[in-house]
Write an enzyme that holds these catalytic residues in place. Structure first.
Site, PDB file in Angstrom:
ATOM      1  N   HIS A 146       0.838  -1.207   0.000  1.00  0.00           N
ATOM      2  CA  HIS A 146       0.000   0.000   0.000  1.00  0.00           C
ATOM      3  C   HIS A 146       0.876   1.262   0.000  1.00  0.00           C
ATOM      4  O   HIS A 146       0.478   2.293   0.552  1.00  0.00           O
ATOM      5  CB  HIS A 146      -0.984   0.008   1.178  1.00  0.00           C
ATOM      6  CG  HIS A 146      -2.129  -0.956   0.991  1.00  0.00           C
ATOM      7  ND1 HIS A 146      -3.377  -0.551   0.571  1.00  0.00           N
ATOM      8  CD2 HIS A 146      -2.201  -2.296   1.124  1.00  0.00           C
ATOM      9  CE1 HIS A 146      -4.179  -1.615   0.495  1.00  0.00           C
ATOM     10  NE2 HIS A 146      -3.480  -2.689   0.826  1.00  0.00           N
TER      11      HIS A 146
ATOM     12  N   ASP B 274       2.559   2.139  -3.078  1.00  0.00           N
ATOM     13  CA  ASP B 274       2.668   2.645  -4.462  1.00  0.00           C
ATOM     14  C   ASP B 274       1.782   3.876  -4.674  1.00  0.00           C
ATOM     15  O   ASP B 274       2.232   4.883  -5.216  1.00  0.00           O
ATOM     16  CB  ASP B 274       2.429   1.544  -5.516  1.00  0.00           C
ATOM     17  CG  ASP B 274       1.132   0.765  -5.359  1.00  0.00           C
ATOM     18  OD1 ASP B 274       0.367   1.023  -4.398  1.00  0.00           O
ATOM     19  OD2 ASP B 274       0.881  -0.126  -6.205  1.00  0.00           O
TER      20      ASP B 274
ATOM     21  N   GLY C  60      -7.098 -13.990  -7.989  1.00  0.00           N
ATOM     22  CA  GLY C  60      -7.639 -13.421  -6.759  1.00  0.00           C
ATOM     23  C   GLY C  60      -6.868 -13.832  -5.523  1.00  0.00           C
ATOM     24  O   GLY C  60      -7.385 -13.768  -4.411  1.00  0.00           O
TER      25      GLY C  60
ATOM     26  N   LEU D 114      -1.614 -12.365  -5.966  1.00  0.00           N
ATOM     27  CA  LEU D 114      -0.379 -12.590  -6.734  1.00  0.00           C
ATOM     28  C   LEU D 114      -0.471 -11.941  -8.106  1.00  0.00           C
ATOM     29  O   LEU D 114       0.318 -12.220  -9.002  1.00  0.00           O
ATOM     30  CB  LEU D 114      -0.097 -14.096  -6.842  1.00  0.00           C
ATOM     31  CG  LEU D 114       0.043 -14.785  -5.471  1.00  0.00           C
ATOM     32  CD1 LEU D 114       0.161 -16.298  -5.644  1.00  0.00           C
ATOM     33  CD2 LEU D 114       1.249 -14.232  -4.698  1.00  0.00           C
ATOM     34  N   SER D 115      -1.454 -11.064  -8.240  1.00  0.00           N
ATOM     35  CA  SER D 115      -1.591 -10.204  -9.404  1.00  0.00           C
ATOM     36  C   SER D 115      -1.842 -10.931 -10.716  1.00  0.00           C
ATOM     37  O   SER D 115      -1.176 -10.684 -11.722  1.00  0.00           O
ATOM     38  CB  SER D 115      -0.389  -9.269  -9.537  1.00  0.00           C
ATOM     39  OG  SER D 115      -0.813  -8.169 -10.287  1.00  0.00           O
TER      40      SER D 115
ATOM     41  N   ASP E 139       1.953  -3.576  -9.628  1.00  0.00           N
ATOM     42  CA  ASP E 139       1.809  -4.878 -10.285  1.00  0.00           C
ATOM     43  C   ASP E 139       2.163  -4.806 -11.768  1.00  0.00           C
ATOM     44  O   ASP E 139       2.896  -5.640 -12.301  1.00  0.00           O
ATOM     45  CB  ASP E 139       0.368  -5.379 -10.131  1.00  0.00           C
ATOM     46  CG  ASP E 139      -0.064  -5.467  -8.679  1.00  0.00           C
ATOM     47  OD1 ASP E 139       0.794  -5.313  -7.784  1.00  0.00           O
ATOM     48  OD2 ASP E 139      -1.267  -5.684  -8.442  1.00  0.00           O
TER      49      ASP E 139
ATOM     50  N   TYR F 197      -9.866  -1.988  -0.004  1.00  0.00           N
ATOM     51  CA  TYR F 197      -8.650  -1.408  -0.581  1.00  0.00           C
ATOM     52  C   TYR F 197      -8.846   0.094  -0.816  1.00  0.00           C
ATOM     53  O   TYR F 197      -8.015   0.913  -0.428  1.00  0.00           O
ATOM     54  CB  TYR F 197      -8.331  -2.126  -1.901  1.00  0.00           C
ATOM     55  CG  TYR F 197      -6.986  -1.784  -2.490  1.00  0.00           C
ATOM     56  CD1 TYR F 197      -5.908  -2.637  -2.328  1.00  0.00           C
ATOM     57  CD2 TYR F 197      -6.794  -0.612  -3.227  1.00  0.00           C
ATOM     58  CE1 TYR F 197      -4.669  -2.343  -2.876  1.00  0.00           C
ATOM     59  CE2 TYR F 197      -5.565  -0.299  -3.778  1.00  0.00           C
ATOM     60  CZ  TYR F 197      -4.510  -1.172  -3.598  1.00  0.00           C
ATOM     61  OH  TYR F 197      -3.290  -0.868  -4.130  1.00  0.00           O
TER      62      TYR F 197
HETATM   63  P1  ADP Z   1      -5.211 -10.726  -8.229  1.00  0.00           P
HETATM   64  O1  ADP Z   1      -4.676  -9.744  -9.218  1.00  0.00           O
HETATM   65  O2  ADP Z   1      -4.528 -10.649  -6.918  1.00  0.00           O
HETATM   66  O3  ADP Z   1      -5.237 -12.129  -8.749  1.00  0.00           O
HETATM   67  P2  ADP Z   1      -7.581  -9.170  -8.670  1.00  0.00           P
HETATM   68  O4  ADP Z   1      -8.877  -9.097  -7.959  1.00  0.00           O
HETATM   69  O5  ADP Z   1      -6.786  -7.939  -8.833  1.00  0.00           O
HETATM   70  O6  ADP Z   1      -6.721 -10.321  -7.950  1.00  0.00           O
HETATM   71  O7  ADP Z   1      -7.796  -9.733 -10.131  1.00  0.00           O
HETATM   72  C1  ADP Z   1      -8.530 -10.922 -10.326  1.00  0.00           C
HETATM   73  C2  ADP Z   1      -9.491 -10.738 -11.500  1.00  0.00           C
HETATM   74  O8  ADP Z   1      -8.727 -10.600 -12.724  1.00  0.00           O
HETATM   75  C3  ADP Z   1     -10.368 -11.946 -11.738  1.00  0.00           C
HETATM   76  O9  ADP Z   1     -11.530 -11.889 -10.933  1.00  0.00           O
HETATM   77  C4  ADP Z   1     -10.698 -11.807 -13.220  1.00  0.00           C
HETATM   78  O10 ADP Z   1     -11.714 -10.846 -13.420  1.00  0.00           O
HETATM   79  C5  ADP Z   1      -9.400 -11.249 -13.783  1.00  0.00           C
HETATM   80  N1  ADP Z   1      -8.517 -12.327 -14.258  1.00  0.00           N
HETATM   81  C6  ADP Z   1      -7.281 -12.621 -13.787  1.00  0.00           C
HETATM   82  N2  ADP Z   1      -6.753 -13.687 -14.438  1.00  0.00           N
HETATM   83  C7  ADP Z   1      -7.662 -14.075 -15.344  1.00  0.00           C
HETATM   84  C8  ADP Z   1      -7.732 -15.126 -16.323  1.00  0.00           C
HETATM   85  N3  ADP Z   1      -6.736 -15.999 -16.494  1.00  0.00           N
HETATM   86  N4  ADP Z   1      -8.854 -15.208 -17.086  1.00  0.00           N
HETATM   87  C9  ADP Z   1      -9.865 -14.334 -16.925  1.00  0.00           C
HETATM   88  N5  ADP Z   1      -9.867 -13.348 -16.020  1.00  0.00           N
HETATM   89  C10 ADP Z   1      -8.798 -13.202 -15.222  1.00  0.00           C
HETATM   90 MG    MG Z   2      -4.783  -7.630  -9.017  1.00  0.00          MG
END
Ligand code: ADP
Ligand code: MG
Length: 364
Positions: free
Chosen positions: A18, A20, A101, A104-105, A155, A207
């Site tokens: 937190h 950036d 989710g 780990l971005s 990220d 967030y």
């Molecule tokens: P994190 O970036 O930590 O994984 P976020 O909430 O920032 O979590 O992002 C997750 C969201 O990004 C998912 O709910 C989806 O909408 C999108 N996403 C990430 N990877 C994919 C994927 N391989 N296919 C489709 N959507 C994805």
């Molecule tokens: Mg993310």
């Protein structure tokens, strides 16, 4: 024109959480896990999007504003078009090794893979760091403006600029990105990532609330961002909650510098102590940890990790631990056992080495 295939990594943030969006410092590492996109250009302005991780296919026009996961792809195409690049319509298919989710971005991995593929289609030079920075900016705007997640730029920046074997020191005051060699292997250490499987959602308010509180704290201090606040000045913030939020950010920036110093000195115990202190700050001052993250961190430490902290935006997601290689299995077993005993979903554990930035895999 033939299809292009591009990929980009997820990331684990070693320290600097937190910070950036507060003009501060962080030290992320690109993961070996990547998201791969295949982009077949079309001669109309239609987007047809599919993902192996999502049931819903989306089809629309490049100027549409889809919700859900499609926004991460359409948003990048739109942000690049806003920048004057003639991004075409696409048939896009996505597949990912980055857990979704999990803090780990996966979101930036998806955005940066799309941006890299589109960059190849519009003939941008991916060997040029300025081009990569421009793509990171487009991905940040996609996430902020098109998805509506008020995240900072860590990220996307690490996904576009990481170097294998290195962490990346990011300074959001001057925009610099400095590779920091991370020779853990030679020191007999590994980075262990523990995905608690508690899914966080960056658009659900927690967030954004912290981001808002940081802006209020900066306002109370009369500084442009908390990067410009000193520890001693925080006493003047009347609201105790805002004071704690600001204290996390100010001390976290100092911890990033300590971590970079410790890595430079190959002083791994010192690095570990800073990781531990960061977790306490996020748990008690910033209040973004949760029961599962605390359990993962405490169990890893008791089982022999030198240091551990939650990582990413918080409210779920993952922890990262610095672990002697020969204790890695024992630490993982202890964490799985502790979650089983507590009746919690089993975490997923990954030993990770610093991976490579977004790249073109094939074409055009
Ligand atoms: P994190 O970036 O930590 O994984 P976020 O909430 O920032 O979590 O992002 C997750 C969201 O990004 C998912 O709910 C989806 O909408 C999108 N996403 C990430 N990877 C994919 C994927 N391989 N296919 C489709 N959507 C994805
Ligand atoms: Mg993310």
């Amino acid at each position: 024109m033939p299809a292009v295939v591009a990929s980009a990594p997820g990331r684990v943030n070693l320290i600097g959480e937190h910070t950036d969006y507060n003009g501060g410092l962080c030290l992320p590492v690109a993961l070996p896990q990547r998201t791969t996109v295949t982009l077949a250009p079309r001669d109309d302005l239609t987007l047809r999007l599919t993902s192996a991780q999502e049931d819903q296919t989306w089809e629309g026009r490049v100027e549409d504003h889809p919700g859900g996961w499609a926004a991460y792809v359409a948003g990048v195409v739109q942000a690049m078009r806003d920048d004057g690049h003639a991004a075409p319509g696409l048939d896009a298919s996505v597949d990912s090794e980055v857990p979704v989710g999990a803090g780990l971005s996966s979101s930036a991995a998806l955005e940066c893979a799309v941006a890299t593929g589109v960059a190849a289609l519009v003939d941008l030079d991916l060997a040029d760091r300025r081009v990569r920075r421009g793509l990171a900016q487009a991905c940040i705007r996609a996430e902020n403006e098109y998805v509506g997640a008020p995240t900072g730029g860590m990220d996307q920046t690490v996904a576009m600029l990481a170097e294998p074997g290195h962490a990346l020191l990011l300074d959001f005051a001057d925009g610099s990105a400095t590779p920091v060699e991370l020779p853990l292997d030679g020191a007999g250490l590994v980075l262990l990532v523990i995905d608690t499987r508690v899914s966080h959602a960056l658009t659900d308010g927690g967030y954004g609330n912290r981001r808002q509180e940081c802006a209020e704290a900066a306002g109370a201090l009369g500084v442009r961002s908390l990067r410009d606040a000193s520890l001693s000045s925080l006493r003047s913030i009347a609201d105790p909650v805002l004071r704690r939020r600001a204290r996390h950010v100010v001390t976290e920036n100092l911890r990033v510098l300590s971590a970079v110093g410790a890595i430079g000195d190959r002083s791994w115990e010192a690095l570990a102590a800073v990781l531990d202190a960061s977790h306490v700050s996020m748990r008690d001052d910033f209040e973004i940890s949760c029961r599962e993250l605390d359990l993962a961190v405490e169990t890893a430490r008791t089982a022999g990790a030198l240091g551990a902290r939650m990582t990413g935006g918080g409210f779920g997601g993952s922890a990262v631990a610095l672990v002697p290689r020969q204790l890695s299995s024992a630490v993982q077993d202890s964490v799985l056992g502790a979650f089983r005993d507590a009746g919690l979903t089993q975490p997923a554990c990954y030993v990770v080495t610093p991976g490579e930035a977004a790249r073109l895999e094939s074409g055009p």
